[in-house]
Design an enzyme around this catalytic site. Structure first.
Site, PDB file in Angstrom:
ATOM      1  N   HIS A 127       0.829  -1.208   0.000  1.00 25.52           N
ATOM      2  CA  HIS A 127       0.000   0.000   0.000  1.00 25.52           C
ATOM      3  C   HIS A 127       0.872   1.269   0.000  1.00 25.52           C
ATOM      4  O   HIS A 127       0.746   2.121  -0.884  1.00 25.52           O
ATOM      5  CB  HIS A 127      -0.913  -0.018   1.239  1.00 25.52           C
ATOM      6  CG  HIS A 127      -1.787   1.188   1.372  1.00 25.52           C
ATOM      7  ND1 HIS A 127      -3.092   1.206   0.943  1.00 25.52           N
ATOM      8  CD2 HIS A 127      -1.553   2.422   1.879  1.00 25.52           C
ATOM      9  CE1 HIS A 127      -3.625   2.402   1.177  1.00 25.52           C
ATOM     10  NE2 HIS A 127      -2.701   3.157   1.756  1.00 25.52           N
ATOM     11  N   GLU A 128       1.776   1.361   0.984  1.00 25.45           N
ATOM     12  CA  GLU A 128       2.628   2.556   1.057  1.00 25.45           C
ATOM     13  C   GLU A 128       3.540   2.615  -0.176  1.00 25.45           C
ATOM     14  O   GLU A 128       3.849   3.696  -0.674  1.00 25.45           O
ATOM     15  CB  GLU A 128       3.462   2.557   2.339  1.00 25.45           C
ATOM     16  CG  GLU A 128       2.656   2.491   3.646  1.00 25.45           C
ATOM     17  CD  GLU A 128       1.602   3.581   3.798  1.00 25.45           C
ATOM     18  OE1 GLU A 128       1.772   4.673   3.222  1.00 25.45           O
ATOM     19  OE2 GLU A 128       0.582   3.329   4.482  1.00 25.45           O
TER      20      GLU A 128
ATOM     21  N   HIS B 219       1.731   4.487  -2.855  1.00 22.94           N
ATOM     22  CA  HIS B 219       1.844   5.939  -2.635  1.00 22.94           C
ATOM     23  C   HIS B 219       3.224   6.449  -3.073  1.00 22.94           C
ATOM     24  O   HIS B 219       3.345   7.480  -3.727  1.00 22.94           O
ATOM     25  CB  HIS B 219       1.682   6.266  -1.143  1.00 22.94           C
ATOM     26  CG  HIS B 219       0.259   6.257  -0.640  1.00 22.94           C
ATOM     27  ND1 HIS B 219      -0.736   7.019  -1.211  1.00 22.94           N
ATOM     28  CD2 HIS B 219      -0.322   5.619   0.409  1.00 22.94           C
ATOM     29  CE1 HIS B 219      -1.874   6.835  -0.530  1.00 22.94           C
ATOM     30  NE2 HIS B 219      -1.655   5.977   0.442  1.00 22.94           N
TER      31      HIS B 219
ATOM     32  N   GLU C 245      -4.878   7.840  -3.023  1.00 21.21           N
ATOM     33  CA  GLU C 245      -5.349   6.597  -2.427  1.00 21.21           C
ATOM     34  C   GLU C 245      -5.624   5.560  -3.522  1.00 21.21           C
ATOM     35  O   GLU C 245      -5.442   4.358  -3.311  1.00 21.21           O
ATOM     36  CB  GLU C 245      -6.609   6.898  -1.611  1.00 21.21           C
ATOM     37  CG  GLU C 245      -6.809   6.066  -0.385  1.00 21.21           C
ATOM     38  CD  GLU C 245      -5.645   6.089   0.607  1.00 21.21           C
ATOM     39  OE1 GLU C 245      -5.316   5.004   1.106  1.00 21.21           O
ATOM     40  OE2 GLU C 245      -5.053   7.167   0.859  1.00 21.21           O
TER      41      GLU C 245
END
Lengths: 497, 497
Positions: B263-264, B267, B293
Site C-alpha cells: 500500500h505505502e 503511494h 489513495e
C-alpha cells in the site's frame, strides 16, 4: 525586549537552524538514499549560510558589544558571562578577516579537500603537493589576520584546545617518546597472541545489540541516545538531550566495532552530561578537542581494555554473542591488548597510537615553525616512521596521504588525540585517589561510579573550563606524561611479562 | 532579478524549510530518542512558523498578484502557470480568513485533537461531544470565510479531492452500496478459511527484507527510497528524489506488514514519478487524496491480492521466509482475500472497507447537510453498522471514536479512500484495454509494465490534473462504480464460489 532577551532569541533561532543542519548531516550518513543527497547538500548549504549570516550579522555584533559593556556585563549570570565573552572574542577575530581573503581561503581549502581523496586513491603525492602548499599558505595568512600577535602554530593548537601551546606539547610529547620507543621495542620482541580465533562471522544486528548493552553499562542515558550504522563511526549532538553515535559493523571482526562503541560512547557521555543551563550558549558547545578525546579514550583504553571491565558482564556478552563460547575472558583481553607496529593511525593499538600522533606533530611543527618544504614531507614522514616504529610505508597512500585532516586545513588537530591520553593518565591517578583502585571498582560492576566522577568533575562544565583549568581543579598539578607512562609500564609488564 | 526569479527564489527557500520540517517529523517517528522529542517539537514549530510567515507574506502575495497579471502570466511556462494560479487562489482564500478567527479556529481544533485520544482510551463519548461540536461549528465558519459561495460540505470534499462534490459521491457510493450489501451477505454465508496457519513467529528484520523485495519488484526506484519502522505505517516525501515509507512489523502476523508495504509502496511510486519539472512548485505537491489513495489501493488490492502477483516471486518469498514452507500459494492467497465483518476500518478487508467509508460519509453528510445533533451521532453510527455490516459495536471506542480524522477537523477526507477504489475499477478497465489481461501480465512477472502505464498516464502529472481530468484523459468516461462492482463480483465468485 531587553538586549539580553533579544540576544537569547537570536541564539535560540541559531539552535533551531543548527538542529536542522545536524539532523541533515546525520540523515546523509545514516538513512538518506543516494538520489536524495544532492538536494540534501543544497539544504545543508542553505541552512549553514543562514547560520553564518545570522551569527555574524551587524545586529548580533552590536548586541554582543552592548552586553560586553562593563555595566551590562556585570548584570549577567555566569552562563551568559561566559557566552558573551566567547562571542565577543570570536566575532572580533572573525571581523579582522577581510571578506575577499576569506572567499579565497574557502576556495583553496575546498580544492585541496577535493584533490586529497584522488591523490590517496592513486597514491600520487605529486598531485596533492601544490594544493597542500597553497592550503598551508592560506592557513598561515588566516591565522595572522585572526590573531596578529600570536605564533601561527600556537594559534592553530589553541583553536582546537584552548590554552594549549607548542612549548607544553614539546615537553610532554618529549617525555613520552623517550620512554615509549624502548618500551615498544621490548614488547615487540616478545611472543604475540594468535588473532585467528577472532575472525568468526557475527551478524551486524547482534553486534549492534552488544554495543548497545556496552554503552548502557557504561552509564549512557538511553532516553537521550540513539545509534545507527555508517561508513565511519562518529558521535554527534543533534540538539540538547539528543546525542547519537554511529558504528561500522565488520561481520568478520567484532573487536573493532566493540571499541568504536566504547570510544564514541565516551564522547557521548561527555556531551550528555554538560549541565543543561548551558543549552543554547557557548558553554554547551565542547570545542576542547583534547579534553573530548580524553573522555572517549579513557573509556576505550583505560577502562575498556582492562580485564575487570569485562568480568561482571562476560556472561551477558556470551548470551548476546554465543560465538564467543570457545574463547576465554583471558584470551579476549589478550587480543584487545595486542601491540603491533602498523602503518595506519586509526587501526593502531593504544601504545603505538601515541607515536603515530607524535610523528604528525613533528611534521606540523616542521611546516609551521621550521618552514619545511612541502616536497620533502613524504621523505620526512617515512624517516620518522622508521625512527619511531622501525617500519617504512611502501606507498604514500599508507603514509603521508592516509589522513584527511590536513586536506581540510585542520592543522593543529592531531595533538589533541594524544593530549587526551596524557590527561587520562592524570585523571586515572585522581580517580584512584578519590575512589580507590579502578580494578576493584570495575570488577565490582561499579563502572557507573567512575562515570559519575567524570560527570561531576569534568562533564558538567562543558567548555567553560579549559583542559588546563580542569587539570588544576581535579589533579592539582601541572600537565605531565609521567602518569600515562607509569600506567603503560605497569599494564604491559603484566601482559607481556 | 525579475519578479519570476524572485518568486522562485522564495519558493526554493520554502522547499529547504519544508525539507527540515519533513525530516524532523521523520526523525520523530523513526529514530529520535524520547528525551529529544520536546526540543524536536520546538524546532518543528519554529520552522513551520517560518514557512507560514514566508508563504503568506505581503511580499509573496504581491509577487503572485503581479505574475497573475495577464501580460506577465502569458509569458510563464505551463509549470509556473499552474503554480501561480494555485498560489493566487490559495492566498486569496487564506486572506479572507480574519486573523482573530483563525487563532480561535486553531485553538478549537487543537483542543479537540487533545481530548479525542483520552475519550477513545476511556470509551467516553460524552467527554468528546462538546469539543467535537465546537470543531464542527468552527469548520463551518472557516469554510464560509474561505469560500462564501460554496456549500460547506462540498468545499470540505473539494479541499481533499479538487473538483469532487456531494452529488457525484452520492451517486457512486449509492451504486456501490446497493450491490455490495447483498454480495457481502452471500459471501459471509459461505465457509471461511483457517487463519491459524499464519500466526507463526517471523523476526522483524526478515519481514523488512521481504517488504523491501516486494516494493523493488513493484518498480520502486531504490536509489530514491528508504524504509524504517514506526508505530503506524506511512509514506512521506522528505524532498524531491527522497521518498520514504514506514511499516510496523507484527512478529506474529506477517500479512499486515506485507500489505502495508504494498500500500505505502503504491503511494511512494506515485510520489517518485511526478515529473521533476514540477519540483519546488505547486504541481509537485500531490494534494488529490482520492487519486493518491487510488494508487496505493491499486497496488494493495487489485495487484497485491491477485494470485498472479505472487506466482513469479513465490520462490523468492520462501527463500526470505522459510517459515512459509508448509503453506501453499493457494492457501496464502485465500488468506489475503479473507472477507469478514469487523468493527475497525483500518483492519477491514477490501470489500467491507467500502462500507466503513460509506458509513462515515453518511454521518458527515448528516452533520454538514442535515445539521444532525452531535449527541445523536453514536446512535447513528451503530445503526449504520447494523444496516451495512449487520454487527453492532459494543463500545464507542470500537465505534465512532476509532478514527482521529474528525478530531483534527479533517472532515471530507474519508470519502477519498473509497473514491480511490472506485477510480481503481476504471483504471483496471483502461489498463486491460491498453495492455491486455492483468492476470497474464502479473503471471509473466511483468508488473513493471503496469507501473510504467501508471507512471505515464497518472503519476507524471503530479497534481496538475484533477482526478476528473485524469479519468477523462485515461478512461474517456464519467466516474462510475460499475467497473469496481464488476471486479468485486468476478473476483469473489472465484474465491467463494
Amino acid at each position: 525586549m531587553t538586549k539580553l532577551e533579544e540576544y537569547k532569541k537570536i541564539n535560540k533561532e541559531l539552535s533551531h537552524l543548527a538542529h536542522a543542519v545536524n539532523l541533515m548531516y546525520w540523515d546523509m550518513q545514516t538513512t538518506a538514499p543516494d538520489g536524495a543527497k544532492e538536494r540534501l547538500s543544497e539544504s545543508i548549504t542553505y541552512f549553514s549560510t543562514e547560520i553564518f549570516k545570522k551569527s555574524t550579522s551587524d545586529e548580533i555584533y552590536k548586541l554582543v558589544c552592548d552586553l560586553s559593556d562593563p555595566i551590562e556585563f556585570d548584570k549577567l549570570d555566569d552562563v551568559m558571562k561566559f557566552d558573551i565573552t566567547k562571542a565577543k572574542k570570536d566575532l572580533d577575530e572573525k571581523r579582522r578577516i577581510p571578506a575577499d581573503f576569506y572567499e579565497e581561503y574557502v576556495k583553496t581549502t575546498t580544492n585541496s579537500s577535493m584533490i586529497w581523496p584522488k591523490a590517496k586513491q592513486t597514491n600520487d603525492y605529486a598531485l596533492y603537493e601544490e594544493p597542500l602548499k597553497k592550503t598551508i599558505e592560506a592557513v598561515k595568512k588566516y591565522q595572522k589576520y585572526k590573531r596578529p600577535d600570536m605564533e601561527v602554530y600556537d594559534s592553530l593548537i589553541d583553536q582546537f584546545e584552548e590554552g594549549m601551546d607548542t612549548a607544553t606539547i614539546d615537553r610532554v610529547f618529549g617525555e613520552l617518546k623517550e620512554e615509549l620507543v624502548p618500551l615498544l621495542e621490548d614488547i615487540l620482541s616478545k611472543p604475540q597472541p594468535d588473532h585467528s580465533k577472532f575472525t568468526m562471522f557475527i551478524p551486524a544486528h547482534k553486534q549492534a545489540e552488544l554495543c548497545k548493552m556496552l554503552v548502557e553499562y557504561m552509564g549512557m542515558d538511553m532516553n537521550c541516545f540513539a545509534q545507527a550504522e555508517t561508513e565511519h563511526p562518529f558521535t554527534t549532538t543533534i540538539a540538547p538531550r539528543d546525542v547519537r553515535i554511529t558504528n561500522h559493523y565488520h561481520e568478520n571482526d567484532i573487536i573493532q566495532p566493540i571499541f568504536s562503541a566504547i570510544h564514541e560512547g565516551g564522547h557521548a557521555i561527555f556531551e550528555q552530561n554538560v549541565d543543561h543551563k548551558y543549552d543554547d550558549t557557548a558553554g554547551g558547545q565542547i570545542n576542547l578537542m583534547g579534553l573530548h578525546e580524553s573522555q572517549s579514550r579513557f573509556y576505550e583504553n583505560i577502562l575498556g581494555r582492562n580485564i575487570n571491565f569485562w568480568k561482571p558482564i562476560w556472561p551477558k556478552v556470551l548470551e548476546i554473542i554465543p560465538e564467543f563460547k570457545d574463547i576465554t575472558l583471558e584470551e579476549f583481553v589478550r587480543e584487545i591488548n595486542h601491540v603491533q607496529n602498523s602503518f595506519i593511525r586509526t587501526e593502531a593499538d593504544e601504545l603505538t597510537y601515541c607515536l603515530h600522533v607524535i610523528l604528525r606533530y613533528d611534521i606540523e611543527r616542521a611546516i609551521f615553525i621550521d618552514g619545511a618544504d612541502v616536497k620533502e614531507l613524504p621523505k620526512m614522514w617515512n624517516e620518522l616512521m622508521e625512527k619511531y616504529l622501525h617500519i617504512t610505508p611502501k606507498t604514500d597512500a599508507e603514509g603521508i596521504l592516509q589522513d584527511m585532516h590536513w586536506s581540510d586545513a585542520s592543522f593543529g588537530y592531531f595533538p589533541s588525540y594524544l593530549l587526551g591520553s596524557i590527561y587520562d593518565g592524570m585523571f586515572l591517578e585522581a580517580i584512584e585517589k578519590d575512589l580507590g583502585s579502578i580494578d576493584d571498582i570495575l570488577a565490582a560492576g561499579d563502572i557507573k561510579k567512575i562515570t559519575k566522577w567524570l560527570n561531576e568533575n569534568i562533564h558538567q562544565y562543558g567548555s567553560t573550563r579549559t583542559s588546563k583549568e580542569v587539570l588544576d581543579a581535579v589533579c592539582h598539578k601541572e600537565l605531565s606524561a609521567q602518569p600515562l607512562i607509569r600506567y603503560f609500564k605497569e599494564k604491559y609488564k603484566k601482559i607481556y611479562g
